[in-house]
Motif scaffolding. Structure first.
Motif, PDB file in Angstrom:
ATOM      1  N   GLU A 155       0.776  -1.102  -0.029  1.00 59.21           N
ATOM      2  CA  GLU A 155      -0.161   0.008   0.089  1.00 59.21           C
ATOM      3  C   GLU A 155       0.906   1.178  -0.014  1.00 59.21           C
ATOM      4  OE1 GLU A 155      -2.898  -0.222  -0.716  1.00 59.21           O
ATOM      5  OE2 GLU A 155      -3.943  -1.760   0.040  1.00 59.21           O
ATOM      6  N   ILE A 156       2.084   1.009   0.711  1.00 57.09           N
ATOM      7  CA  ILE A 156       3.119   2.220   0.659  1.00 57.09           C
ATOM      8  C   ILE A 156       3.490   2.375  -0.927  1.00 57.09           C
ATOM      9  CG2 ILE A 156       5.230   3.169   1.192  1.00 57.09           C
ATOM     10  CD1 ILE A 156       4.899   1.898   3.970  1.00 57.09           C
ATOM     11  N   ALA A 157       3.748   1.310  -1.397  1.00 53.24           N
ATOM     12  CA  ALA A 157       4.163   1.484  -2.929  1.00 53.24           C
ATOM     13  C   ALA A 157       3.034   2.102  -3.689  1.00 53.24           C
ATOM     14  CB  ALA A 157       4.524  -0.034  -3.494  1.00 53.24           C
ATOM     15  N   ALA A 158       1.763   1.731  -3.383  1.00 56.32           N
ATOM     16  CA  ALA A 158       0.626   2.115  -4.509  1.00 56.32           C
ATOM     17  C   ALA A 158       0.375   3.665  -3.921  1.00 56.32           C
ATOM     18  CB  ALA A 158      -0.402   1.204  -4.118  1.00 56.32           C
ATOM     19  N   GLY A 159       0.815   4.127  -2.962  1.00 54.02           N
ATOM     20  CA  GLY A 159       0.493   5.604  -2.501  1.00 54.02           C
ATOM     21  C   GLY A 159      -0.770   5.647  -1.563  1.00 54.02           C
TER      22      GLY A 159
END
Length: 319
Positions: A161-165
């Motif tokens: 979810e961090i990678a997806a923003g």
């Protein structure tokens, strides 16, 4: 001593049928030291949409001609449970010897003679250790051979979810602490986390999911900085100073080495499993002399119900 207790393959097969529900639940029961701080969702087979619905309608001074278009905000996430299986070969007499050497057969009087059911329960409960270890760091790999390959754990979901923003400072649900956490700064770190929370999140009863190491450092730091304060009458602190007892520490052994801490409610941490259908099963087969196979299938997975800053925050730390 073990030779006194002999069971045929049929005894084990009948026990697997008769106590199917109990045996399927034992791995779930075995992770209760983690699950007690989360929310179990039984009856989830493969996937279910979870999340929150909110609307921006509001009361205003009475006006019979006023009309307002309401925007419904739908924040859906998918709680997915994955179908897993295990084939555990075991030698019955060895299992019985193990039971005879444990407190389960002594003292409490609950079990005086091991049965086929007890042997299968010993195996079933042993599966929970691996489920517990994977709750945070599991990473789905359909071709894998371990419990860690069965489903994405909470930390793995967080990374994605961090990678997806979806988890970001701009969303108000993420902060990063670059400094190494020590006894000298752990209290300040905990307070910085508390003060960074959205006011609506901070007003709720929350858990700070973290490692025991962080809590140890907090307690050491608290003792050094608050030792002379009259209300500091114990060494172990249950909640972050200044939170009015609302931000409680939740140290978990399976959080050791994690680069994330999570602040959220118990209701937001979902653990899905089935336990209610007929697809999950337990059986015992004999494929070789003196060796039986414990065969079981079950569904399991975890998910955050929402990442909304009003209910959730991730803290990334240096490890």
């Amino acid at each position: 001593m073990a030779g006194k207790f002999k069971f045929t393959p049929e005894d084990y097969q009948q026990a697997a049928i008769k106590y199917r529900s109990e045996l399927l639940y034992l791995p779930i029961f075995g992770i209760n030291d983690t699950l007690q701080h989360m929310t179990g969702r039984p009856g989830i087979r493969y996937a279910e949409r979870v999340g929150t619905i909110s609307a921006d309608a509001q009361f205003a001074p009475y006006n019979p001609s006023r009309e307002t278009d309401v925007d419904l905000n739908l924040d859906f996430r998918e709680l997915r449970t994955y179908f897993g299986s295990v084939v555990a070969n075991f030698e019955p007499n060895t299992a019985i010897s193990t039971l005879l050497g444990t407190s389960a057969t002594k003292g409490d009087g609950l079990i005086t003679t091991p049965t086929a059911r007890h042997v299968l329960a010993l195996i079933a409960k042993g599966l929970s250790k691996h489920l517990n270890n994977a709750v945070w760091n599991g990473k789905r790999n359909a071709a894998g051979d371990t419990t860690a390959d069965l489903f994405d754990g909470f930390d793995t979901i967080t990374e994605k979810e961090i990678a997806a923003g979806a988890i970001a400072e701009a969303e108000g649900n993420y902060m990063k602490i670059d400094d190494e956490i020590t006894a000298a700064n752990a209290v300040d770190v905990a307070k910085s986390i508390l003060f960074s929370l959205d006011p609506r999140l901070r007003s709720q009863d929350l858990y700070l999911y973290c490692s025991q190491d962080f809590v140890d450092k907090y307690n050491e730091g608290y003792l050094l900085t608050h030792g002379g304060i009259p209300y500091n009458n114990q060494y172990g602190q249950g909640a972050v100073e200044g939170s009015n007892g609302k931000l409680k520490f939740c140290p978990l052994y399976n959080k050791a080495g994690s680069k994330f801490m999570h602040v959220t409610t118990k209701a937001n941490m979902l653990v899905g499993y089935d336990q209610m259908g007929d697809v999950e099963n337990v059986m015992v087969k004999e494929y070789a002399p003196f060796i039986l196979s414990y065969i079981a299938t079950m569904f399991f997975g975890v998910q955050f119900e929402t990442l909304d800053k009003r209910r959730f925050k991730t803290v990334e730390i240096a490890v």
